[in-house]
Design a protein around this motif. Structure first.
Motif, short mmCIF file in Angstrom:
data_model
loop_
_atom_site.label_atom_id
_atom_site.label_comp_id
_atom_site.label_asym_id
_atom_site.label_seq_id
_atom_site.Cartn_x
_atom_site.Cartn_y
_atom_site.Cartn_z
N ILE A 66 0.86 -1.18 0.00
CA ILE A 66 0.00 0.00 0.00
C ILE A 66 0.90 1.23 0.00
O ILE A 66 1.91 1.26 0.71
N ILE A 67 0.56 2.23 -0.79
CA ILE A 67 1.32 3.48 -0.83
C ILE A 67 0.51 4.57 -0.14
O ILE A 67 -0.69 4.71 -0.38
N LEU A 68 1.17 5.35 0.71
CA LEU A 68 0.58 6.55 1.31
C LEU A 68 1.42 7.73 0.85
O LEU A 68 2.58 7.88 1.25
N ALA A 69 0.84 8.56 -0.02
CA ALA A 69 1.56 9.70 -0.58
C ALA A 69 0.85 11.00 -0.22
O ALA A 69 -0.36 11.01 0.02
N GLY A 70 1.61 12.11 -0.19
CA GLY A 70 0.98 13.38 0.13
C GLY A 70 1.94 14.53 0.04
O GLY A 70 3.14 14.37 -0.18
N GLN A 71 1.40 15.72 0.20
CA GLN A 71 2.18 16.94 0.14
C GLN A 71 3.02 17.08 1.41
O GLN A 71 2.69 16.49 2.45
N PRO A 72 4.10 17.85 1.38
CA PRO A 72 4.86 18.12 2.61
C PRO A 72 3.96 18.78 3.65
O PRO A 72 3.13 19.64 3.33
N GLY A 73 4.10 18.35 4.89
CA GLY A 73 3.30 18.92 5.95
C GLY A 73 1.93 18.31 6.11
O GLY A 73 1.15 18.75 6.97
N ALA A 74 1.63 17.28 5.31
CA ALA A 74 0.31 16.64 5.42
C ALA A 74 0.22 15.66 6.58
O ALA A 74 -0.85 15.13 6.85
#
Length: 389
Positions: A66-74
Motif C-alpha cells: 500500500i502506498i501513502l503519498a501526500g504533500q509536505p506537511g500533510a
C-alpha cells in the motif's frame, strides 16, 4: 529385391526393436533430471481461491503493498504511526471499526529519530509499544553491524519474520529508499519492489510505503502525483493520498486507487499537539474526523490552495450557494444536483462552503446545508464538517 528375403526381414526386426522417444513427463521426478533451467506451469484447477484478508476493511489488505503519498506537511508519517498504533493495540480505525486482531508492527524510517519523534508519536496515538519493532541494523557473520537498507536487506528481514512468527504490518518510510536504481524508471522500481511484494505475500503482512507528491503536481490526477515512476502506483494494490490546509487546520486522506474494493472516499483529520511522559514531551498526533465522499481529486482539491482561475471559480460558487440557500436549508443531494446543473465542480463547491461558513445539519436521515444566519430547529443535529448523503 523380392519380398521375404533375409535382408528385408533384418530391416523389419531392427525397426521393431528400435527405442521409441517419449516427451518427458511434467512430474517432479522428471524435473529433477532436467539438463538446465525449466519453466514450471501450474494448472488453475490446482489453485484454491481465497478472499482478501483485510487489516482494515477496504483500506489495508494483508499480503499487499500500500502506498501513502501526500504533500509536505500533510502528516503522512503521523498518519502511518496512527495506523501502527491501531494495529499494535487493537484500536479503532478512522471509520469507527475495531482492529480485532492486534499484532506485531515493524517500522523502518530513515527520516525521523526513534527517541524524540517516533516513540512519542506512537505513545500519543495509543500504541502498545511492546508490539512495535524498529527495523534497525543488520549483523553479518562476524557480528559487524550496518544500517538496514530496504534496497538490499529485505530478504534478511523476511527470514527474521519467519523466526519471530511474522508481523501484521510493515511500514517503510520512505518507500523510495527500497529502490537501488533510478526511482523514475519503471523497470528499476518494479524489480526493487518485488522483494517487498514477496515478503508481504509470504508472511501475510501489509506493507505500507510512505512517499511524497511530485512538486507542482497540484490539480493533476492523484495517482500521477506520486513521486517517481508510475510503477509505484502500479505495483501497489492500494494508493492513499493526503493533503492538509494549514490555514483551516484540516486535512484529508483519500483512496486514489484500489484493485480490491471501493476506489473513492476518505476521511478528514486534524493534526494536534499532545503531551506524553507526564507532560515532559510535546508531540503531534492525528485526530480522525468525519468520513468524506467523492473521488480523491475532489477530496484533495477541497483543502489544497487554489490559483487565480480557481479563486474566481470559487467566488462564483460562493455566490451560487448563497443564492441557493438564501431561503433556508437545502438537502445535500439537491445542492449537488443544482451545482452539477450550473457547471460547478464539487470540489469548488466544497471550498465555497467552507468560505461561507455553511454548516451541514441532519434532519431525520437526510443531511442539509444551511447558511450560518439561518436558525436550525431543535430536531436538527449539527456537525461542523462535511457530509454527503
Amino acid at each position: 529385391m523380392p519380398n521375404g528375403t533375409a535382408g528385408e526381414k533384418n530391416a523389419r526386426d531392427l525397426a521393431d526393436n528400435a527405442p521409441v522417444w517419449h516427451p518427458a513427463s511434467n512430474r517432479a521426478g522428471a524435473l529433477q533430471h532436467a539438463p538446465g533451467p525449466t519453466v514450471i506451469l501450474t494448472s488453475a484447477a490446482e489453485i484454491m481461491p481465497k478472499p482478501i484478508d483485510w487489516l482494515w476493511l477496504h483500506w489495508l489488505p494483508r499480503g499487499k503493498i500500500i502506498i501513502l503519498a501526500g504533500q509536505p506537511g500533510a502528516g503522512k508519517t503521523t498518519q502511518a504511526l496512527s495506523i501502527a498504533a491501531t494495529v499494535s493495540a487493537g484500536g479503532l480505525w478512522p471509520d469507527g471499526s475495531r482492529c480485532t486482531v492486534p499484532g506485531t508492527v515493524l517500522l523502518w524510517s530513515s527520516e525521523d529519530d526513534y527517541h524524540d519523534t517516533l516513540v512519542p508519536r506512537l505513545m500519543a496515538a495509543g500504541a502498545d509499544l511492546n508490539n512495535i519493532r524498529f527495523v534497525d541494523r543488520v549483523a553479518d557473520e562476524t557480528g559487524e553491524l550496518s544500517f538496514f537498507d530496504p534496497a538490499r536487506d529485505v530478504q534478511l528481514l523476511s527470514a527474521k519474520l519467519s523466526a519471530i512468527g511474522g508481523a501484521r504490518l510493515l511500514i517503510v518510510d520512505p518507500i523510495v529508499s527500497a529502490v537501488a536504481g533510478d526511482s523514475h524508471k519503471a523497470n528499476d522500481v518494479r524489480r526493487n519492489l518485488q522483494p517487498l511484494a514477496d515478503l508481504a505475500r509470504d508472511h501475510g503482512c501489509a506493507v505500507l510505503g510512505v512517499t511524497h507528491f511530485r512538486k507542482d503536481s497540484h490539480g493533476t490526477l492523484p495517482l500521477d502525483r506520486v513521486i517517481g515512476s508510475q510503477a509505484f502506483g502500479a505495483v501497489a494494490r492500494v494508493v492513499l493520498v493526503a493533503a492538509y490546509d494549514e490555514a483551516a487546520r484540516r486535512g484529508v486522506l483519500a483512496r486514489a486507487k484500489t484493485n480490491l474494493g471501493p476506489g473513492s472516499g476518505g476521511f478528514a483529520y486534524t493534526l494536534e499537539e499532545s503531551s506524553v511522559c507526564d507532560g515532559r514531551i510535546t508531540t503531534s498526533v492525528v485526530r480522525w474526523r468525519e468520513q468524506v465522499r467523492g473521488p480523491a481529486r475532489d477530496i484533495l482539491g477541497a483543502v489544497e490552495p487554489c490559483d487565480e482561475n480557481e479563486r474566481s471559480e470559487r467566488e462564483e460558487a460562493a455566490a451560487f450557494l448563497a443564492d441557493l440557500l438564501a431561503d433556508g436549508p437545502v438537502a445535500t443531494k439537491v445542492v449537488r444536483k443544482e451545482a452539477d446543473g450550473a457547471g460547478h465542480a464539487w470540489r469548488t463547491i466544497e471550498r465555497a462552503k467552507r468560505d461561507l461558513g455553511i454548516e451541514a445539519e441532519k434532519r431525520g436521515s437526510t443531511w442539509y446545508w444551511v447558511l450560518p444566519a439561518v436558525d436550525s430547529v431543535s430536531s436538527v443535529e449539527p456537525t461542523e464538517d462535511r457530509h454527503d448523503d
